[in-house]
Motif scaffolding. Structure first.
Motif, PDB file in Angstrom:
ATOM      1  N   ALA A 171       0.801  -1.228   0.000  1.00 23.07           N
ATOM      2  CA  ALA A 171       0.000   0.000   0.000  1.00 23.07           C
ATOM      3  C   ALA A 171       0.832   1.275   0.000  1.00 23.07           C
ATOM      4  O   ALA A 171       0.272   2.366  -0.046  1.00 23.07           O
ATOM      5  CB  ALA A 171      -0.924   0.013   1.220  1.00 23.07           C
ATOM      6  N   ALA A 172       2.141   1.160   0.011  1.00 19.80           N
ATOM      7  CA  ALA A 172       3.003   2.326   0.196  1.00 19.80           C
ATOM      8  C   ALA A 172       2.810   3.393  -0.881  1.00 19.80           C
ATOM      9  O   ALA A 172       2.805   4.592  -0.589  1.00 19.80           O
ATOM     10  CB  ALA A 172       4.466   1.897   0.248  1.00 19.80           C
ATOM     11  N   ARG A 173       2.645   2.985  -2.116  1.00 14.34           N
ATOM     12  CA  ARG A 173       2.557   3.974  -3.198  1.00 14.34           C
ATOM     13  C   ARG A 173       1.269   4.799  -3.136  1.00 14.34           C
ATOM     14  O   ARG A 173       1.171   5.830  -3.800  1.00 14.34           O
ATOM     15  CB  ARG A 173       2.690   3.279  -4.548  1.00 14.34           C
ATOM     16  CG  ARG A 173       4.095   2.717  -4.785  1.00 14.34           C
ATOM     17  CD  ARG A 173       4.291   2.205  -6.184  1.00 14.34           C
ATOM     18  NE  ARG A 173       5.638   1.707  -6.374  1.00 14.34           N
ATOM     19  CZ  ARG A 173       6.110   1.222  -7.523  1.00 14.34           C
ATOM     20  NH1 ARG A 173       5.314   1.181  -8.591  1.00 14.34           N
ATOM     21  NH2 ARG A 173       7.349   0.793  -7.611  1.00 14.34           N
ATOM     22  N   ALA A 174       0.307   4.338  -2.373  1.00 14.40           N
ATOM     23  CA  ALA A 174      -0.931   5.105  -2.191  1.00 14.40           C
ATOM     24  C   ALA A 174      -0.904   5.909  -0.895  1.00 14.40           C
ATOM     25  O   ALA A 174      -1.942   6.385  -0.434  1.00 14.40           O
ATOM     26  CB  ALA A 174      -2.137   4.160  -2.187  1.00 14.40           C
ATOM     27  N   ASN A 175       0.287   6.058  -0.302  1.00 13.48           N
ATOM     28  CA  ASN A 175       0.432   6.821   0.943  1.00 13.48           C
ATOM     29  C   ASN A 175      -0.378   6.224   2.089  1.00 13.48           C
ATOM     30  O   ASN A 175      -0.910   6.939   2.939  1.00 13.48           O
ATOM     31  CB  ASN A 175       0.041   8.294   0.739  1.00 13.48           C
ATOM     32  CG  ASN A 175       0.959   9.009  -0.226  1.00 13.48           C
ATOM     33  OD1 ASN A 175       2.179   8.937  -0.092  1.00 13.48           O
ATOM     34  ND2 ASN A 175       0.378   9.669  -1.219  1.00 13.48           N
ATOM     35  N   VAL A 176      -0.445   4.908   2.103  1.00 12.91           N
ATOM     36  CA  VAL A 176      -1.077   4.184   3.205  1.00 12.91           C
ATOM     37  C   VAL A 176       0.027   3.510   3.999  1.00 12.91           C
ATOM     38  O   VAL A 176       0.807   2.728   3.439  1.00 12.91           O
ATOM     39  CB  VAL A 176      -2.079   3.136   2.701  1.00 12.91           C
ATOM     40  CG1 VAL A 176      -2.655   2.339   3.872  1.00 12.91           C
ATOM     41  CG2 VAL A 176      -3.203   3.800   1.911  1.00 12.91           C
ATOM     42  N   THR A 177       0.118   3.836   5.292  1.00 15.52           N
ATOM     43  CA  THR A 177       1.127   3.208   6.140  1.00 15.52           C
ATOM     44  C   THR A 177       0.495   2.106   6.980  1.00 15.52           C
ATOM     45  O   THR A 177      -0.710   2.099   7.224  1.00 15.52           O
ATOM     46  CB  THR A 177       1.801   4.226   7.066  1.00 15.52           C
ATOM     47  OG1 THR A 177       0.825   4.742   7.991  1.00 15.52           O
ATOM     48  CG2 THR A 177       2.420   5.365   6.271  1.00 15.52           C
ATOM     49  N   GLY A 237       5.647  -0.308   8.171  1.00 19.98           N
ATOM     50  CA  GLY A 237       6.231  -1.642   8.284  1.00 19.98           C
ATOM     51  C   GLY A 237       6.971  -1.880   9.585  1.00 19.98           C
ATOM     52  O   GLY A 237       7.759  -2.824   9.693  1.00 19.98           O
ATOM     53  N   GLN A 238       6.696  -1.070  10.600  1.00 20.66           N
ATOM     54  CA  GLN A 238       7.438  -1.156  11.849  1.00 20.66           C
ATOM     55  C   GLN A 238       6.616  -1.811  12.962  1.00 20.66           C
ATOM     56  O   GLN A 238       5.395  -1.719  12.991  1.00 20.66           O
ATOM     57  CB  GLN A 238       7.877   0.233  12.298  1.00 20.66           C
ATOM     58  CG  GLN A 238       8.724   0.969  11.275  1.00 20.66           C
ATOM     59  CD  GLN A 238       9.943   0.177  10.860  1.00 20.66           C
ATOM     60  OE1 GLN A 238      10.726  -0.263  11.720  1.00 20.66           O
ATOM     61  NE2 GLN A 238      10.123   0.006   9.564  1.00 20.66           N
TER      62      GLN A 238
END
Length: 249
Positions: A171-177, A237-238
């Motif tokens: 989901a990173a490319r959609a600014n979802v953490t 991802g932490q």
């Protein structure tokens, strides 16, 4: 400080009627978010929501897939575009693993892992489409480091680690953490129920904590709320512990 407000955002907090869930809902509300207090205990969720601005209670039983699906549909019917999803609900049964009942494993698997997986699957597409989102999975230091009597619970909560990290990549490319918060020894009604069977347990646990006290729901909620803000936009991802120093990584 800029980037700490959540005005215009909608958050779902599962297990919102519990001590940590209520604290998380309160902090998110204080930052400006509209909060859906989600819990199988709808009456309890209603009490929490009643004390907050812009909060609504909504019932959901994470153990029942149809209930999760109805919950997500109901949120849509209320016109709620969910931007933040905090998976806080959990079921714990404390007993030695060799004496544990596989039927209880099933309940913990349904509530602690399968329910969050299904709800995320249903609500994540909206975040991806809107180009912003926050997923926070509340696991446990018992899952991260092991805890006597919590074998099945730790196993189901540990599953959230892999799920959260995978979603962080997808989901990173959609600014979802996507991150995991692991409470350590925390003063909640659940802990007090366990401690009631062993006098002096709370004091014993407190002495083992480097900060010499149990955590509070507010200690956990503060980190969860921060991870939902734009100031935490580069954290994904932490797995982060709130344990008073019991676990150090």
């Amino acid at each position: 400080m800029e980037g700490l407000r959540l005005d215009g955002r909608t958050a779902v907090v599962t297990g919102g009627a519990g001590a940590i869930g209520a604290a998380v809902a309160g902090d998110l509300t204080a930052l400006g978010a509209r909060v859906v207090v989600a819990d199988v205990d709808l009456e309890g969720a209603g009490r929490v929501a009643a004390g907050l601005a812009r909060a609504v209670p909504l019932g959901v039983d994470l153990a029942v897939p149809e209930s999760v699906e109805r919950f997500c549909l109901a949120a849509g019917d209320l016109g709620l575009d969910v931007d933040i999803l905090v998976h806080n609900a959990g079921v714990s049964i404390v007993e030695p693993f060799t004496e544990s009942d596989p039927a209880a494993w099933e309940l913990m698997w349904r509530v602690n892992l399968r329910g969050p997986m299904l709800m995320t699957k249903l609500l994540l597409p909206g975040m991806l489409a809107r180009g912003w989102g926050r997923l926070v999975f509340v696991s446990s230091d018992g899952a991260r480091a092991g805890s006597g009597g919590e074998g099945a619970y730790a196993a189901t909560k540990a599953g959230l680690f892999g799920l959260a990290k995978t979603l962080a990549r997808e989901a990173a490319r959609a600014n979802v953490t996507s991150n995991v918060v692991c409470p350590g020894p925390t003063d909640t009604p659940m802990l007090r129920r366990v401690a009631a069977a062993e006098p002096g347990l709370v004091e014993k646990i407190s002495r083992a904590v480097p900060l010499r006290r149990l955590g509070t729901p507010a200690d956990v909620a503060g980190l969860v709320a921060y991870l939902c803000t734009d100031r935490a936009a580069y954290i994904t991802g932490q797995t982060l512990s709130v344990s008073g120093g019991v676990t150090m990584h």
